[in-house]
Design a protein around this motif. Sequence first.
Motif, PDB file in Angstrom:
ATOM      1  N   GLU A 281       0.825  -1.034  -0.001  1.00  0.00           N
ATOM      2  CA  GLU A 281      -0.188   0.005   0.108  1.00  0.00           C
ATOM      3  C   GLU A 281       1.009   1.259  -0.115  1.00  0.00           C
ATOM      4  O   GLU A 281       0.656   2.110  -0.838  1.00  0.00           O
ATOM      5  N   ARG A 282       1.836   1.338   0.750  1.00  0.00           N
ATOM      6  CA  ARG A 282       2.891   2.569   0.896  1.00  0.00           C
ATOM      7  C   ARG A 282       4.159   2.109  -0.045  1.00  0.00           C
ATOM      8  O   ARG A 282       5.153   2.685   0.642  1.00  0.00           O
ATOM      9  N   ASN A 283       4.007   1.304  -0.900  1.00  0.00           N
ATOM     10  CA  ASN A 283       5.161   0.950  -1.756  1.00  0.00           C
ATOM     11  C   ASN A 283       6.268   0.473  -1.134  1.00  0.00           C
ATOM     12  O   ASN A 283       7.471   0.851  -1.144  1.00  0.00           O
ATOM     13  N   SER A 284       5.890  -0.348   0.000  1.00  0.00           N
ATOM     14  CA  SER A 284       6.869  -1.046   0.744  1.00  0.00           C
ATOM     15  C   SER A 284       7.948  -1.856  -0.101  1.00  0.00           C
ATOM     16  O   SER A 284       8.996  -2.101   0.561  1.00  0.00           O
ATOM     17  N   SER A 285       7.430  -2.247  -1.156  1.00  0.00           N
ATOM     18  CA  SER A 285       8.406  -3.291  -1.856  1.00  0.00           C
ATOM     19  C   SER A 285       9.528  -2.556  -2.492  1.00  0.00           C
ATOM     20  O   SER A 285      10.684  -3.003  -2.810  1.00  0.00           O
ATOM     21  N   GLU A 286       9.136  -1.200  -2.872  1.00  0.00           N
ATOM     22  CA  GLU A 286      10.041  -0.460  -3.579  1.00  0.00           C
ATOM     23  C   GLU A 286      10.625  -1.153  -5.120  1.00  0.00           C
ATOM     24  O   GLU A 286      11.801  -0.884  -5.563  1.00  0.00           O
ATOM     25  N   ASN A 287       9.619  -2.081  -5.381  1.00  0.00           N
ATOM     26  CA  ASN A 287       9.832  -2.460  -6.691  1.00  0.00           C
ATOM     27  C   ASN A 287       9.855  -1.732  -7.712  1.00  0.00           C
ATOM     28  O   ASN A 287       8.845  -0.996  -7.950  1.00  0.00           O
ATOM     29  N   LYS A 288      10.787  -1.717  -8.551  1.00  0.00           N
ATOM     30  CA  LYS A 288      11.043  -0.629  -9.535  1.00  0.00           C
ATOM     31  C   LYS A 288      10.156  -0.970 -10.867  1.00  0.00           C
ATOM     32  O   LYS A 288       9.710  -0.004 -11.368  1.00  0.00           O
ATOM     33  N   ILE A 289       9.458  -2.006 -11.089  1.00  0.00           N
ATOM     34  CA  ILE A 289       8.640  -2.278 -11.976  1.00  0.00           C
ATOM     35  C   ILE A 289       7.220  -1.945 -11.565  1.00  0.00           C
ATOM     36  O   ILE A 289       6.425  -1.283 -12.161  1.00  0.00           O
ATOM     37  N   LEU A 290       6.739  -2.218 -10.526  1.00  0.00           N
ATOM     38  CA  LEU A 290       5.542  -1.860  -9.887  1.00  0.00           C
ATOM     39  C   LEU A 290       5.498  -0.303  -9.654  1.00  0.00           C
ATOM     40  O   LEU A 290       4.499   0.158  -9.994  1.00  0.00           O
ATOM     41  N   ASN A 291       6.543   0.217  -9.531  1.00  0.00           N
ATOM     42  CA  ASN A 291       6.592   1.685  -9.358  1.00  0.00           C
ATOM     43  C   ASN A 291       7.083   2.425 -10.505  1.00  0.00           C
ATOM     44  O   ASN A 291       7.162   3.645 -10.537  1.00  0.00           O
ATOM     45  N   SER A 292       7.001   1.632 -11.734  1.00  0.00           N
ATOM     46  CA  SER A 292       7.141   2.510 -12.865  1.00  0.00           C
ATOM     47  C   SER A 292       6.351   3.327 -13.476  1.00  0.00           C
ATOM     48  O   SER A 292       4.890   3.080 -13.654  1.00  0.00           O
ATOM     49  N   LYS A 293       6.886   4.561 -13.954  1.00  0.00           N
ATOM     50  CA  LYS A 293       5.805   5.476 -14.227  1.00  0.00           C
ATOM     51  C   LYS A 293       5.426   5.245 -15.577  1.00  0.00           C
ATOM     52  O   LYS A 293       4.209   5.374 -15.774  1.00  0.00           O
ATOM     53  N   PHE A 294       6.223   4.497 -16.454  1.00  0.00           N
ATOM     54  CA  PHE A 294       5.837   4.128 -17.861  1.00  0.00           C
ATOM     55  C   PHE A 294       4.731   3.173 -17.860  1.00  0.00           C
ATOM     56  O   PHE A 294       3.618   3.295 -18.432  1.00  0.00           O
ATOM     57  N   LEU A 295       4.992   2.061 -16.815  1.00  0.00           N
ATOM     58  CA  LEU A 295       3.963   0.984 -16.748  1.00  0.00           C
ATOM     59  C   LEU A 295       2.472   1.546 -16.092  1.00  0.00           C
ATOM     60  O   LEU A 295       1.438   1.357 -16.678  1.00  0.00           O
ATOM     61  N   SER A 296       2.700   2.660 -15.427  1.00  0.00           N
ATOM     62  CA  SER A 296       1.510   3.398 -14.601  1.00  0.00           C
ATOM     63  C   SER A 296       0.540   4.090 -15.615  1.00  0.00           C
ATOM     64  O   SER A 296      -0.468   4.075 -15.646  1.00  0.00           O
ATOM     65  N   TYR A 297       1.514   4.699 -16.709  1.00  0.00           N
ATOM     66  CA  TYR A 297       0.729   5.543 -17.696  1.00  0.00           C
ATOM     67  C   TYR A 297      -0.127   4.451 -18.731  1.00  0.00           C
ATOM     68  O   TYR A 297      -1.298   5.119 -18.969  1.00  0.00           O
ATOM     69  N   ILE A 298       0.490   3.369 -19.012  1.00  0.00           N
ATOM     70  CA  ILE A 298      -0.006   2.527 -19.693  1.00  0.00           C
ATOM     71  C   ILE A 298      -1.313   1.809 -18.696  1.00  0.00           C
ATOM     72  O   ILE A 298      -2.502   1.655 -19.344  1.00  0.00           O
ATOM     73  N   GLY A 299      -1.252   1.710 -17.415  1.00  0.00           N
ATOM     74  CA  GLY A 299      -2.336   1.279 -16.670  1.00  0.00           C
ATOM     75  C   GLY A 299      -3.523   2.356 -16.679  1.00  0.00           C
ATOM     76  O   GLY A 299      -4.653   2.058 -16.722  1.00  0.00           O
ATOM     77  N   LEU A 300      -3.092   3.525 -16.737  1.00  0.00           N
ATOM     78  CA  LEU A 300      -4.408   4.684 -16.774  1.00  0.00           C
ATOM     79  C   LEU A 300      -5.050   4.621 -18.191  1.00  0.00           C
ATOM     80  O   LEU A 300      -6.190   4.594 -17.952  1.00  0.00           O
ATOM     81  N   ILE A 301      -4.487   4.105 -19.183  1.00  0.00           N
ATOM     82  CA  ILE A 301      -5.452   3.847 -20.407  1.00  0.00           C
ATOM     83  C   ILE A 301      -5.790   2.308 -20.863  1.00  0.00           C
ATOM     84  O   ILE A 301      -6.009   1.982 -21.754  1.00  0.00           O
ATOM     85  N   SER A 302      -5.444   1.436 -19.546  1.00  0.00           N
ATOM     86  CA  SER A 302      -5.470   0.010 -19.851  1.00  0.00           C
ATOM     87  C   SER A 302      -6.936  -0.216 -20.174  1.00  0.00           C
ATOM     88  O   SER A 302      -7.078  -1.190 -20.925  1.00  0.00           O
ATOM     89  N   PHE A 303      -8.038   0.351 -19.702  1.00  0.00           N
ATOM     90  CA  PHE A 303      -9.446   0.023 -20.087  1.00  0.00           C
ATOM     91  C   PHE A 303      -9.642   0.029 -21.554  1.00  0.00           C
ATOM     92  O   PHE A 303     -10.104  -0.749 -22.521  1.00  0.00           O
ATOM     93  N   SER A 304      -9.170   1.385 -22.221  1.00  0.00           N
ATOM     94  CA  SER A 304      -9.267   1.647 -23.795  1.00  0.00           C
ATOM     95  C   SER A 304      -8.307   0.789 -24.409  1.00  0.00           C
ATOM     96  O   SER A 304      -8.891  -0.004 -25.406  1.00  0.00           O
ATOM     97  N   LEU A 305      -7.114   0.394 -24.031  1.00  0.00           N
ATOM     98  CA  LEU A 305      -6.229  -0.805 -24.648  1.00  0.00           C
ATOM     99  C   LEU A 305      -7.089  -2.092 -24.519  1.00  0.00           C
ATOM    100  O   LEU A 305      -7.067  -2.672 -25.666  1.00  0.00           O
ATOM    101  N   TYR A 306      -7.824  -2.278 -23.689  1.00  0.00           N
ATOM    102  CA  TYR A 306      -8.420  -3.628 -23.488  1.00  0.00           C
ATOM    103  C   TYR A 306      -9.495  -3.708 -24.518  1.00  0.00           C
ATOM    104  O   TYR A 306      -9.730  -4.729 -25.233  1.00  0.00           O
ATOM    105  N   LEU A 307     -10.389  -2.683 -24.588  1.00  0.00           N
ATOM    106  CA  LEU A 307     -11.420  -2.515 -25.532  1.00  0.00           C
ATOM    107  C   LEU A 307     -11.057  -2.606 -26.970  1.00  0.00           C
ATOM    108  O   LEU A 307     -11.590  -3.274 -27.694  1.00  0.00           O
ATOM    109  N   TRP A 308      -9.930  -1.898 -27.305  1.00  0.00           N
ATOM    110  CA  TRP A 308      -9.589  -1.679 -28.705  1.00  0.00           C
ATOM    111  C   TRP A 308      -8.818  -2.867 -29.425  1.00  0.00           C
ATOM    112  O   TRP A 308      -8.896  -2.915 -30.428  1.00  0.00           O
TER     113      TRP A 308
END
Length: 381
Positions: A281-308
Motif C-alpha cells: 500500500e505504501r510502496n513498501s516493496s520499492e519494486n522498480k517495475i511496480l513503481n514504474s511511471k511508464f507502466l502506470s501511464y499504460i495502466g491509466l489507459i488500460s481500459f481503452s487498450l483492452y477494449l480496442w
Amino acid sequence: MTKSYRRDIDSLRAISVLFVIFFHLNLPYFEGGYLGVDIFFVISGFLITKIILNDISSNSFSVKNFYLRRVRRIIPLVFFVTFVSTIFANYLFFPDEFIDYLQSLLSVNLFVSNFWYDLKGGYFGPALNNNPLIHFWSLSVEEQFYLFYPVIIFFFYKKKFINSFSILILMIIFLSFSLSQFGGNFKFRHPFIENQFDFFSTPSFAFYNTATRAWEILIGCYAAIHMDDLSKKFSKKKLTVNISFFCLIISFFLFDENMPHPSFFTFFLILFTVLILICNERNSSENKILNSKFLSYIGLISFSLYLWHQPILIFAKLHNIIELNFSYKFLIFLMLFPLSFFSWKYIERPFRNKRIINNNHLIVSLCVFVGFFLLFINLTF
C-alpha cells in the motif's frame, strides 16, 4: 495524483492488459496471457470495495450514485468502441457473419455476452477466432456481479453486520471456487454426481460464467475489507511483495489453453495478486517495475487498450485474409497506444467528470449515441 493513489495497481493493470494483448496476438511464450483478466477481476473487487467503504464511512454512499459512476466509467467507451467496430464489421463481414456479429453486439451492450459466447463455443475454440467482441465477456461478468454487490454490502454495513458479511463472502468464495474446480462432476439428471469423482473436473461453462468467476472478484473484496488486519500478518512486506510479483509473472508462462481454468491452479495467481495489494500500500516493496511511471501511464489507459485491441487485431486479419506476420502484429501493437490515449482523453475522462458532463448531459449523450447506432444498423439492411 492524490495521496491514496497507488502506482503499483496501475502497473499491475498495465502488465495484465499487455499480456492479454500478447495472447490475442498469438505471440510465442504468451499462451497464458489470458490470465490478465483474472488479475483485473481481483483489482476490480479490491478497488470498488474500498470506494464503497470510504463512501459508507463518510455517509456519502448512494446506490444511485454508484451505478451512475459505473455508467460513466463503462458505457460511453463501450458504445464508442462497438459503434466503430460495427462500421468495420459491416464492411468486412459477409451478410450471415454480420448478422451473427449483431447478435453478439446485442449481448455485449446488454452485458450478457459471457453467456452468449458460452453458447457459441469455447474461448480457445475456432468458432470465435474471428470475433472482434469476444473480450467483452469479462466486462459482462463484472457488471453482473456489481448489479447486486453494492446493495448487499451497503445493507450489511448499515445494519452493523460486518462480521456476518465477511462470513457470507467466504461462503460464496468457497461455493464459487468449488463450482469452478469440480463442478463438471455434477449433472441435472440422476445420478447427480459422477460415479468416479474427479477433483479436476472443470465444467465447460467455467471460463465464462459469473458463478465460477465470482470467487476471484470476492477475494479482492475480502482483501479490501480486512486489509489492515491482513497486512499486519506480514512482517517482511518488501520480501512478500517482490516474491509474489515474481511468481505472478512466472504464472503467465506456466499456463496455456490446456490448463484447467479457472481452477485450483488459478488460485495461486489470485493469491499473488492479493498479497501485492495488501502488502504494498505504501510502496513498501520499492519494486522498480511496480513503481514504474511508464507502466502506470499504460495502466491509466488500460481500459481503452483492452477494449480496442481485439477489434483492431481481428479487422486487420480479415482485411489481409491471411494470418498476420510479426511485423504486422508489431505495427498493430504500436497503433493501439495513440488510439487508446485518444479514447481515454476524449471519451473516458470527460464522461467520468461530472463538472464537464453532468448527469442530464450524460443521459442525453447516451440516448443520442444509441439513436445514431440504431439508425446506422437500420441503414445497413
